[in-house]
Design a protein around this motif. Structure first.
Motif, short mmCIF file in Angstrom:
data_model
loop_
_atom_site.label_atom_id
_atom_site.label_comp_id
_atom_site.label_asym_id
_atom_site.label_seq_id
_atom_site.Cartn_x
_atom_site.Cartn_y
_atom_site.Cartn_z
N ARG A 15 9.32 19.57 36.00
CA ARG A 15 7.98 18.98 35.84
C ARG A 15 6.87 20.03 36.05
O ARG A 15 5.82 19.96 35.41
CB ARG A 15 7.80 17.80 36.80
N TYR A 16 7.11 20.99 36.93
CA TYR A 16 6.17 22.09 37.12
C TYR A 16 6.03 22.87 35.81
O TYR A 16 4.92 23.16 35.37
CB TYR A 16 6.67 23.01 38.24
N GLN A 17 7.16 23.20 35.19
CA GLN A 17 7.13 23.93 33.92
C GLN A 17 6.47 23.11 32.82
O GLN A 17 5.72 23.65 32.01
CB GLN A 17 8.56 24.32 33.51
N THR A 18 6.71 21.82 32.80
CA THR A 18 6.07 20.95 31.82
C THR A 18 4.55 20.94 32.00
O THR A 18 3.81 21.00 31.02
CB THR A 18 6.63 19.52 31.93
N THR A 19 4.11 20.89 33.24
CA THR A 19 2.67 20.93 33.51
C THR A 19 2.08 22.25 33.04
O THR A 19 0.99 22.28 32.46
CB THR A 19 2.39 20.71 35.01
N LEU A 20 2.81 23.35 33.27
CA LEU A 20 2.35 24.66 32.77
C LEU A 20 2.23 24.65 31.24
O LEU A 20 1.27 25.20 30.68
CB LEU A 20 3.31 25.77 33.19
N ASN A 21 3.20 24.03 30.58
CA ASN A 21 3.15 23.95 29.12
C ASN A 21 1.96 23.14 28.64
O ASN A 21 1.30 23.49 27.65
CB ASN A 21 4.46 23.36 28.57
N PHE A 22 1.67 22.01 29.31
CA PHE A 22 0.49 21.21 28.96
C PHE A 22 -0.79 22.02 29.16
O PHE A 22 -1.69 22.01 28.31
CB PHE A 22 0.41 19.93 29.80
N LEU A 23 -0.87 22.73 30.27
CA LEU A 23 -2.04 23.55 30.56
C LEU A 23 -2.20 24.64 29.51
O LEU A 23 -3.31 24.88 29.03
CB LEU A 23 -1.93 24.16 31.96
N ASP A 24 -1.11 25.28 29.14
CA ASP A 24 -1.14 26.30 28.10
C ASP A 24 -1.66 25.72 26.79
O ASP A 24 -2.49 26.33 26.11
CB ASP A 24 0.26 26.89 27.91
#
Length: 128
Positions: free
Chosen positions: A106-115
């Motif tokens: 979920r941390y990585q997914t949030t990073l992807n959304f932010l990107d």
């Protein structure tokens, strides 16, 4: 500029909470064999709702000290064990590993959304 800050603020808060949760779960895993250690966790949904409801802390006077990540610590809760151990330790390694893996994803997914949001803003700025 404040609109962009508000636009990205939820992602910063989510990353901060997810990072803190990863640290807490890693501590649980590291103390799996420590007698009387109590497994702790953060309720991500509750903490992020606090952020959405209350918003980030704002300074109202020049002498106030700004606080960038208002919910980074999160309220730590104790995890209830499914199979309590005889030594009082409430860490269940399989549960902790599952929680850590899920939170890291979920941390990585949030990073992807932010990107994606940042790329969208950059595209709008360039006029593409």
């Amino acid at each position: 500029m404040d609109d962009i800050k508000e636009y990205l603020n939820i992602y910063a808060s989510a990353l901060s909470l997810r990072g803190r949760r990863n640290e807490m779960i890693a501590s649980n895993i590291a103390n799996a064999a420590t007698p009387n250690f109590k497994a702790r966790d953060i309720n991500f949904d509750t903490e992020i709702r606090k952020h959405l409801r209350d918003g980030p802390l704002e300074t109202t006077h020049g002498d106030h000290i700004p606080f960038a990540a208002p919910y980074s610590t999160g309220q730590a809760l104790y995890r209830s064990p499914i199979n309590p151990s005889l030594d009082g330790n409430t860490v269940e390694l399989a549960v902790e590993q599952l929680q850590f893996s899920e939170n890291a994803t979920r941390y990585q997914t949030t990073l992807n959304f932010l990107d994606g949001r940042i790329k969208g803003l950059m595209s709008a700025i360039r006029g593409e």
